[in-house]
Design an enzyme around this catalytic site. Structure first.
Site, mmCIF file in Angstrom:
data_model
loop_
_atom_site.group_PDB
_atom_site.id
_atom_site.type_symbol
_atom_site.label_atom_id
_atom_site.label_comp_id
_atom_site.label_asym_id
_atom_site.label_seq_id
_atom_site.Cartn_x
_atom_site.Cartn_y
_atom_site.Cartn_z
ATOM 1 C CG HIS A 103 -44.240 99.809 34.396
ATOM 2 N ND1 HIS A 103 -43.402 99.270 33.970
ATOM 3 C CD2 HIS A 103 -44.252 100.838 35.663
ATOM 4 C CE1 HIS A 103 -43.332 98.878 35.696
ATOM 5 N NE2 HIS A 103 -44.221 99.770 36.114
ATOM 6 C CG ASP A 152 -40.462 97.431 32.356
ATOM 7 O OD1 ASP A 152 -40.456 99.335 32.618
ATOM 8 O OD2 ASP A 152 -41.790 96.912 33.319
ATOM 9 N N GLY A 269 -47.345 99.783 43.383
ATOM 10 C CA GLY A 269 -46.038 100.200 43.808
ATOM 11 C C GLY A 269 -45.444 99.583 44.082
ATOM 12 C CB SER A 271 -43.361 99.468 39.253
ATOM 13 O OG SER A 271 -44.760 98.089 39.059
#
Length: 324
Positions: A103, A152, A269, A271
Site C-alpha cells: 500500500h 500487502d 508513517g 507502514s
C-alpha cells in the site's frame, strides 16, 4: 568528470573529494573505485548490527509507546521518500532490494527514493553514512488488492547497489518457521506517536494526509528520531477472533501475523517498516518476520497490529529477485 551512461557517482563522497564514477558491477570486486574504499566495504551475512540495539521494554510517548532507538542499531531500516517526503518505512534485504508494504507502492519508480543510514530524518546532516538512492523498479505483490489488506508486500529495486557499512546493513529474511506466540519482537519507524482508538490505519494516501496535517499544525507527534517499540507475537486464532468480531469485521489471512503490547503499536508513517524477532537458532541474528501493514487504530486496547508475514512470501521474493 561527468559520468558516462551506465556509470554513477560514488555515494559518500566528502567535500573536496574528486568526483568519482562507479560501475555497479564493480561493487566488492577487490579494487577500490570510490573515496575511502566505500565500494569495497563488503561485510557478509545479515541481521547482525554493529551497533547493538538497546532492547528496552519501557514505555515512552513514541511510535506509540516506544522509545528513541540507539543510533543506527537497526541498520536495515530505510525511509521511503515520496516526492521528497518521508512516507513509509522499509527494510534492506540485499544490495539492490528493499521490502516494504504494497500500500506504500502506488506510483512509479520516479516518485520514490530510498534513504538509508539515517537516524534523524529532519536534522541528520552529521550522519556520515546517510545516502539517498534512486528507485529502478516498484513491484507490488500480484495478489494485492488494496482495501482487502492481504498480500500487502512490495519490493523496491534501487538503481545503484546499496553500499553496506556500519550504519547500513541487510536484515535476514529467516526461514519459513514462524516465531512462537508470545515472542518479544520489535518494530521501528518514524511514524505517528499519537494513540488512535478508532479509525483504521491503512493506505498511502491516508498516511500522507496524516503526516501533512501533523506538520502543518506543528505538533510534536511525528518524531525526527527513529523510534522502536517491543511487541509480542499474538496467537493467529485470537487475532482472527478480534478482527472477525469487530464492528467492521475483516478476515485475518495466513499471509498476516499480529503483534500487540498494551499501549504500544506502530502507526501512520511506519507502514512498510520492519517487524523483527531474534532468530530462534541464533539470538545474535535478527530476522524480518513481518512488514508493518494495517490495523484498526494505533495501540487501540485489545486490538493487535497486523503485519505482512514475510515467511509466506519467501518464494515470491526469491523468484522476483532472481528473475529481475
Amino acid at each position: 568528470p561527468r559520468c558516462s551512461v551506465g556509470d554513477f557517482e560514488c555515494p559518500y563522497a566528502r567535500p573536496g573529494d574528486p568526483e568519482t564514477c562507479f560501475q555497479p558491477s564493480k561493487l566488492c570486486d577487490g579494487n577500490v573505485d570510490c573515496p575511502g574504499g566505500a565500494d569495497e566495504h563488503c561485510p557478509t551475512g545479515c541481521g547482525t548490527p554493529v551497533n547493538k540495539p538497546i532492547l528496552s521494554t519501557k514505555t515512552g510517548e513514541r511510535i506509540v509507546g516506544g522509545i528513541d532507538a540507539r543510533p543506527h542499531s537497526w541498520p536495515w531500516q530505510i525511509s521511503m521518500l515520496s516526492n521528497g517526503r518521508h512516507n513509509c518505512g522499509g527494510s534492506i534485504i540485499d544490495h539492490h532490494w528493499v521490502v516494504t508494504a504494497a500500500h506504500c507502492c502506488t506510483s512509479g519508480p520516479s516518485t520514490y527514493k530510498v534513504r538509508v543510514g539515517e537516524h534523524d530524518i529532519v536534522d541528520g546532516q552529521g550522519e556520515v553514512n546517510a545516502w539517498t538512492y534512486d528507485v529502478e523498479r516498484v513491484i507490488q505483490h500480484p495478489l494485492y488488492q488494496g482495501r482487502e489488506q492481504h498480500d500487502d508486500i512490495c519490493l523496491l529495486k534501487t538503481v545503484l547497489p546499496i553500499f553496506f557499512n556500519d550504519d547500513v546493513f541487510p536484515v535476514c529474511l529467516g526461514s519459513g518457521t514462524p516465531p512462537e506466540v508470545g515472542t518479544d519482537c520489535f518494530t521501528t519507524g518514524w511514524g505517528s506517536q499519537r494513540q488512535v482508538i478508532s479509525p483504521p490505519r491503512m493506505g498511502e494516501e491516508d498516511e500522507a494526509e496524516v503526516l501533512q496535517k501533523e506538520e502543518d499544525s506543528k505538533q510534536d507527534r511525528v518524531p525526527n528520531i527513529l523510534q522502536q517499540v517491543d511487541l509480542k507475537v499474538v496467537d493467529q486464532a485470537e487475532c482472527a477472533r478480534v478482527y472477525g468480531s469487530h464492528s467492521r469485521p475483516i478476515t485475518i489471512t495466513p499471509d498476516m501475523i499480529c503483534g500487540e503490547n498494551p499501549g504500544k503499536d506502530s502507526c501512520q508513517g511506519d507502514s512498510g517498516g520492519p517487524f523483527v524477532c531474534m532468530s530462534r537458532g541464533n539470538s545474535s541474528i535478527w530476522e524480518l518476520v513481518g512488514v508493518v501493514s494495517w490495523g484498526y487504530g494505533c495501540a487501540s486496547p485489545g486490538i493487535p497490529g497486523v503485519y505482512a508475514r514475510t515467511s509466506h512470501f519467501l518464494d515470491w521474493i526469491a523468484e522476483t529477485i532472481y528473475n529481475d
